[in-house]
Design a protein around this motif. Structure first.
Motif, PDB file in Angstrom:
ATOM      1  N   ALA A 219     -15.402 -15.604  -3.380  1.00 10.90           N
ATOM      2  CA  ALA A 219     -16.504 -15.683  -2.424  1.00 10.90           C
ATOM      3  C   ALA A 219     -17.409 -14.457  -2.533  1.00 10.90           C
ATOM      4  O   ALA A 219     -18.642 -14.563  -2.535  1.00 10.90           O
ATOM      5  N   LYS A 220     -16.803 -13.244  -2.664  1.00 11.63           N
ATOM      6  CA  LYS A 220     -17.598 -12.017  -2.738  1.00 11.63           C
ATOM      7  C   LYS A 220     -18.374 -11.902  -4.043  1.00 11.63           C
ATOM      8  O   LYS A 220     -19.371 -11.173  -4.121  1.00 11.63           O
ATOM      9  N   SER A 221     -17.927 -12.654  -5.070  1.00  9.93           N
ATOM     10  CA  SER A 221     -18.677 -12.653  -6.331  1.00  9.93           C
ATOM     11  C   SER A 221     -19.964 -13.453  -6.207  1.00  9.93           C
ATOM     12  O   SER A 221     -20.869 -13.317  -7.036  1.00  9.93           O
ATOM     13  N   LEU A 222     -20.058 -14.292  -5.166  1.00  9.22           N
ATOM     14  CA  LEU A 222     -21.238 -15.137  -4.972  1.00  9.22           C
ATOM     15  C   LEU A 222     -22.227 -14.532  -3.978  1.00  9.22           C
ATOM     16  O   LEU A 222     -23.446 -14.664  -4.140  1.00  9.22           O
ATOM     17  N   THR A 223     -21.718 -13.879  -2.921  1.00  2.00           N
ATOM     18  CA  THR A 223     -22.592 -13.330  -1.878  1.00  2.00           C
ATOM     19  C   THR A 223     -21.839 -12.263  -1.088  1.00  2.00           C
ATOM     20  O   THR A 223     -20.595 -12.238  -1.085  1.00  2.00           O
ATOM     21  N   ASP A 224     -22.597 -11.416  -0.431  1.00  2.00           N
ATOM     22  CA  ASP A 224     -21.969 -10.423   0.452  1.00  2.00           C
ATOM     23  C   ASP A 224     -21.729 -10.975   1.847  1.00  2.00           C
ATOM     24  O   ASP A 224     -21.029 -10.349   2.659  1.00  2.00           O
ATOM     25  N   ASN A 225     -22.328 -12.142   2.132  1.00  2.00           N
ATOM     26  CA  ASN A 225     -22.252 -12.709   3.477  1.00  2.00           C
ATOM     27  C   ASN A 225     -21.051 -13.651   3.561  1.00  2.00           C
ATOM     28  O   ASN A 225     -21.175 -14.871   3.494  1.00  2.00           O
ATOM     29  N   VAL A 226     -19.840 -13.049   3.679  1.00  2.00           N
ATOM     30  CA  VAL A 226     -18.587 -13.800   3.700  1.00  2.00           C
ATOM     31  C   VAL A 226     -17.876 -13.549   5.019  1.00  2.00           C
ATOM     32  O   VAL A 226     -17.753 -12.393   5.462  1.00  2.00           O
ATOM     33  N   LEU A 227     -17.394 -14.619   5.632  1.00  2.00           N
ATOM     34  CA  LEU A 227     -16.646 -14.528   6.889  1.00  2.00           C
ATOM     35  C   LEU A 227     -15.275 -15.163   6.704  1.00  2.00           C
ATOM     36  O   LEU A 227     -15.171 -16.290   6.210  1.00  2.00           O
ATOM     37  N   ALA A 228     -14.230 -14.431   7.095  1.00  2.17           N
ATOM     38  CA  ALA A 228     -12.882 -15.004   7.113  1.00  2.17           C
ATOM     39  C   ALA A 228     -12.583 -15.447   8.540  1.00  2.17           C
ATOM     40  O   ALA A 228     -12.899 -14.727   9.512  1.00  2.17           O
ATOM     41  N   VAL A 229     -11.960 -16.629   8.681  1.00  5.04           N
ATOM     42  CA  VAL A 229     -11.691 -17.190  10.011  1.00  5.04           C
ATOM     43  C   VAL A 229     -10.198 -17.469  10.129  1.00  5.04           C
ATOM     44  O   VAL A 229      -9.604 -18.143   9.267  1.00  5.04           O
TER      45      VAL A 229
END
Length: 605
Positions: free
Chosen positions: A493-503
């Motif tokens: 996920a972080k390789s695609l964007t910095d806007n990552v949320l874990a739930v």
């Protein structure tokens, strides 16, 4: 393992360029496409006798003029469908003719009738073949449904292997059957002429007091069951080698000549030998026993007859997938019927036909007598519509010699219409299901067509004004703990964007506290959103959170739900894991316009 079994049963995949090699010559096509029509010799005469016996044994002599009338109708149908082959060389038979000349609704009636008829062809053929076996070996009578199902599975697999391979194997028993029936007819006539038969056959012209026109018409319509399968050649023209229409027309003429000769021969022998229908022994079996006794020749004829009755279903396996393809191309059936399989056949149509016919055999307990009326009326409806369509075509186009062609189709239409009406009035209690099932099929055709039309309108874009919309990306990663699977998903996920949320969804305060402490200690560089579920449900809090994210960011970002999932080494171990992720995906696919992706992590042990 599954792939190896598939390769063993079906064979290696074939290149698209090999399609021309799968086309049929006249001799193989005759075997594949005529097996249904030729096999009807085994029960056509019997169906006439079953009706006539209601007026007593003396009425049996009427089977001769009735058989001649059936032969006359066969001649008209052969000439009519020969004209259809040259008029519509792309195939499709009654469906294409009716749609082109009488309109789409009428074409769907013809197409739906033929689809139902082909399913019934497989069911009737397998049931009739089982009857031939149980006539020779009565001890197998209780296993007739199982025997029929096994044969349907065999034919389905053979046709999945490709039309050329199945034709090469199935041509031998078809021609053996033709030879066997002609040997039986010639031997029977010789034995009768030599005085070897002492049956009390009723004298021709004997007056039968309780015979009625209604009964005679019913017997005639029953005998017309011998004509089912005649249209298959015109449906399957694309399966022929070039010149396809000329080869198809010659195959049709050969089929008509062979079928007519065998049918009349069996009818004459049944009369001369004084044969009466027996629920435990077929008419052909009785003729063979009277001619050869219970000798090797008798068992050979019974075995070959049983085999050809089973293989008669192969006509449907050749014609049904092509018709389904044409309906699918016109968006009246699912697009999956347009797809060619590994062996260049329309595999989905073949499998669907096999499954539906097996269900029919089970529902009717393999009872041929109850299936044949359904089978016959299913084919005479498209017979009639095809003839009517050709009549309209000749009047509209008026090509050279159109008057003669128009006359042939007119005679055919009036005759097949009469037979259809006779079936309806004399056997309504046996065929009423056709008038329930057929409207349902046509309703489904229209619903499928409406769906494809609406979907096309909704998916269509204006290529001049509609351009891709560039947005950012928000990725939501549902987590159940801190594992290597979660690490793998967050890394991606972080390789695609910095806007990552874990739930994370927790059920009690202690559980949530531990998760927050471990996450803080791990510090993967993304924020953990903790949702408390008071009712122990993962789905509801998660879906509500996704809706909130969607509401806040849908204008600026594409929202992706990235679901961590590990793949077990053994298939059965999947049953022990991943149920929640499956539920999340299933719900979101059906409810939300968000991107749903899975990041797999493979376990090695």
């Amino acid at each position: 393992m599954v792939n190896k079994l598939k390769r063993f049963l079906i064979g290696r995949p074939m290149k698209s360029t090999e399609l021309e090699d799968e086309k049929l010559g006249k001799l193989k096509a005759l075997a594949v496409l005529s097996s249904d029509a030729l096999s009807s010799v085994a029960y056509g005469t019997e169906q006439i006798l079953l009706v006539l016996m209601a007026a007593g044994f003396a009425a049996v002599w009427y089977s001769l003029p009735i058989s001649l009338a059936v032969l006359g109708l066969l001649t008209v149908l052969i000439l009519s469908y020969r004209q259809t082959i040259y008029a519509y060389p792309t195939g499709g038979g009654a469906y294409i003719v009716a749609k082109d000349n009488l309109g789409v609704p009428t074409g769907l009636v013809a197409g739906g009738s033929l689809l139902v008829d082909y399913i019934l062809t497989v069911a009737v053929s397998s049931s009739a073949g089982t009857d031939a076996i149980t006539s020779a070996f009565p001890v197998l009578h209780d296993y007739r449904v199982l025997i029929a199902l096994v044969m349907i599975v065999f034919l389905t697999i053979m046709n999945l292997r490709g039309i050329t391979e199945s034709a090469s194997l199935l041509a031998v028993p078809v021609y053996l059957f033709v030879v066997a029936i002609f040997v039986l007819i010639i031997s029977g006539l010789i034995k009768y002429a030599a005085g070897g038969i002492h049956a009390a056959a009723p004298e021709i012209g004997t007056t039968v007091s309780n015979i009625s026109l209604f009964l005679l018409l019913k017997a005639f319509s029953s005998g017309c069951s011998a004509l089912t399968g005649v249209e298959a050649v015109s449906n399957a023209i694309p399966n022929f080698r070039q010149p396809a229409e000329r080869n198809a027309a010659m195959t049709l003429m050969m089929m008509g000549l062979i079928l007519g000769s065998m049918f009349i021969g069996i009818s004459v022998l049944a009369y001369l030998f004084g044969i009466a229908p027996d629920p435990k022994e077929t008419v052909v079996s009785q003729i063979a026993e009277s001619t050869f006794g219970r000798s090797v020749l008798y068992y050979a004829i019974q075995g070959i007859t049983a085999l050809i009755l089973f293989l008669a279903a192969n006509t449907a396996y050749s014609a049904f997938p092509l018709l389904a393809f044409m309906l699918a191309k016109d968006k009246f059936m699912p697009h999956m019927f347009k797809v060619r399989g590994d062996r260049l056949g329309f595999s989905n149509g073949i499998i669907f036909l096999g499954v539906m016919s097996m269900l029919l055999v089970i529902a009717f307990h393999g009872d041929t007598e109850n299936l044949i009326p359904l089978y016959a009326v299913g084919v005479f409806i498209p017979f009639t519509l095809s003839q009517l369509g050709m009549m309209v075509r000749w009047v509209r186009l008026r090509p050279p010699g159109w008057a003669v062609k128009f006359a042939i189709n007119t005679i055919g239409m009036l005759t097949t219409l009469t037979i259809t009406l006779i079936f309806i009035f004399t056997k309504f209690t046996q065929i009423w299901m056709v008038f329930v099932f057929l409207p349902v099929v046509i309703y489904l055709f229209n619903r499928i067509h409406r769906h494809y039309r609406n979907a096309a309108e909704e998916l269509r874009i204006n290529i001049k004004s509609d351009k891709p919309c560039i947005k950012g990306s928000t990725i939501v990663v549902p987590v159940a703990g801190i594992t290597r699977v979660v690490l793998n998903s967050i890394s991606y996920a972080k390789s695609l964007t910095d806007n990552v949320l874990a739930v994370y969804v927790g059920f009690d305060d202690e559980e949530i506290r531990k998760m927050e402490e471990r996450w803080e200690e791990w510090n993967p560089g993304i924020r953990l959103i903790v949702l408390r579920s008071r009712y122990r449900s993962v789905m509801k809090p998660l879906i509500k959170f996704i809706e909130t994210v969607e509401w806040k960011t849908a204008e600026t970002d594409h929202i992706t739900i990235l679901i961590p999932q590990f793949i077990t080494k053994h298939w059965w171990e999947n049953l022990l894991h991943n149920q929640t992720s499956l539920l999340i995906r299933a719900y979101l696919y059906n409810q939300k316009d968000v991107v749903i992706a899975t990041v797999p992590f493979h376990l090695n042990r």
